[in-house]
Design an enzyme around this catalytic site. Structure first.
Site, mmCIF file in Angstrom:
data_model
loop_
_atom_site.group_PDB
_atom_site.id
_atom_site.type_symbol
_atom_site.label_atom_id
_atom_site.label_comp_id
_atom_site.label_asym_id
_atom_site.label_seq_id
_atom_site.Cartn_x
_atom_site.Cartn_y
_atom_site.Cartn_z
ATOM 1 N N CYS A 107 -31.736 63.831 -10.356
ATOM 2 C CA CYS A 107 -31.334 65.278 -10.133
ATOM 3 C C CYS A 107 -32.178 66.194 -10.999
ATOM 4 O O CYS A 107 -33.434 66.483 -10.348
ATOM 5 C CB CYS A 107 -29.833 65.633 -10.729
ATOM 6 S SG CYS A 107 -29.043 67.146 -10.163
ATOM 7 N N GLU A 143 -25.188 57.627 -10.783
ATOM 8 C CA GLU A 143 -24.177 57.334 -12.306
ATOM 9 C C GLU A 143 -22.849 58.037 -12.292
ATOM 10 O O GLU A 143 -22.058 57.518 -13.009
ATOM 11 C CB GLU A 143 -25.124 57.606 -13.419
ATOM 12 C CG GLU A 143 -25.275 59.054 -13.609
ATOM 13 C CD GLU A 143 -26.108 60.030 -13.056
ATOM 14 O OE1 GLU A 143 -26.467 61.046 -13.398
ATOM 15 O OE2 GLU A 143 -26.589 59.377 -11.853
ATOM 16 N N HIS A 152 -26.547 61.637 -7.686
ATOM 17 C CA HIS A 152 -26.106 61.241 -9.072
ATOM 18 C C HIS A 152 -25.524 59.789 -8.750
ATOM 19 O O HIS A 152 -24.185 59.665 -8.760
ATOM 20 C CB HIS A 152 -25.375 62.047 -9.850
ATOM 21 C CG HIS A 152 -25.917 63.229 -10.520
ATOM 22 N ND1 HIS A 152 -26.261 63.305 -11.610
ATOM 23 C CD2 HIS A 152 -25.870 64.614 -10.069
ATOM 24 C CE1 HIS A 152 -26.767 64.382 -11.940
ATOM 25 N NE2 HIS A 152 -26.559 65.280 -11.128
#
Length: 226
Positions: free
Chosen positions: A94, A174, A172
Site C-alpha cells: 500500500c 496482511e 493489504h
C-alpha cells in the site's frame, strides 16, 4: 534471515488492542518462514543506520500520502534508493508500494477512481486473487525498469516487480476480516457509504492473502515471486 520492517504509519489506538500494529500483522502473514523481524517506526523519525541492518526490507501501509510533506518522507525515499542500490530484497505494501515507486522515479496520486475498500479481485498472470484493500492513492506512472504484475478494475498498477530488487502490492494481504471490520467501524468516514456497505457484506469472502504472503517469502529468500 532478518527482515527489517519500516513502519510509516501507526494503527489507530482504538483498533490497536484488537488486531495489533502493522508489524504484528506482517509477523502473522510471514510466520513459519524462519524470519527474524526488527521494526523501525520511521513515521516517528526512527530509522536504521542503513541497508546493512537487515537482510531484507518491508515497508508497511500508512494513513499518510507518499506525496505529502512530512519530515520523514525524504529520508525514507533515500533509504529506499540505498536498499535498491545495495541489492537487498524489498517488499512494499500500500503506502510502501507507493513510496518505493515514487522514490525510484514513478508517480503517486490520489486517484480520480476513488476509494477501494474490502475484498477486491486482482488479475495476476496465473489468475484472479482476492485480497483486502483500503486506499484512494495509487501509483499512476511506473518507474523505469518496473514491471506491472497485477491490476484491478480501478487500479492499473496493483502489483509491481522490480526484477532482482523489489516486489510491491497495492492491496493489504496482511489485513484479515477483523481488521477491515474495525476500519469500517472507526475509520470509514471519508469512504462513500455504498463502498462501506459492499465491504461490510464481503467480510467473510475467502481471500488469497496467504498466497501473496508466500510470494513475499519467496522473494525474500530467492528473489522471485513464482
Amino acid at each position: 534471515m532478518k527482515i527489517g520492517i519500516l513502519q510509516p504509519g501507526l494503527v489507530p489506538e482504538e483498533i490497536l488492542n484488537t488486531v495489533g500494529d502493522y508489524d504484528t500483522q506482517f509477523h502473522r502473514l510471514l510466520g513459519g518462514n524462519g524470519f527474524e523481524f526488527e521494526t523501525w517506526k520511521v513515521v516517528n523519525g526512527d530509522f536504521p543506520t542503513g541497508p546493512e541492518d537487515a537482510d531484507g526490507w518491508l515497508i508497511t501501509g500508512s494513513r499518510h500520502g507518499a506525496y505529502e510533506d512530512h519530515p520523514w518522507i525524504a529520508p525514507l525515499e533515500d533509504l529506499v534508493r540505498a536498499i535498491h542500490a545495495a541489492g537487498k530484497p524489498l517488499i512494499g505494501v500500500c503506502f510502501g508500494h507507493q513510496i518505493i515507486a515514487q522514490a525510484l522515479g514513478g508517480k503517486v496520486e490520489k486517484s480520480d477512481k476513488g476509494w477501494v475498500v474490502g475484498p477486491t479481485a486482482y488479475s495476476y498472470p496465473d489468475g484472479i486473487k482476492m485480497v483486502n484493500a483500503w486506499h484512494q492513492d495509487q501509483v499512476t506512472e511506473l518507474p523505469p525498469g518496473a514491471e506491472r504484475i497485477a491490476s484491478s478494475e480501478v487500479c492499473e498498477n496493483a502489483a509491481i516487480l522490480y526484477p532482482g530488487h523489489a516486489y510491491t502490492v497495492q492491496p493489504h494481504p496482511e489485513f484479515m476480516a477483523d481488521y477491515v471490520e474495525q476500519l469500517i467501524r472507526h475509520r470509514s468516514g471519508a469512504v462513500p457509504p455504498p463502498l462501506v456497505e459492499r465491504a461490510s457484506g464481503m467480510l467473510e469472502q475467502p481471500l488469497d492473502s496467504a498466497e501473496i504472503g508466500a510470494q513475499f517469502a519467496r522473494f525474500f529468500k530467492e528473489g522471485r515471486i513464482a
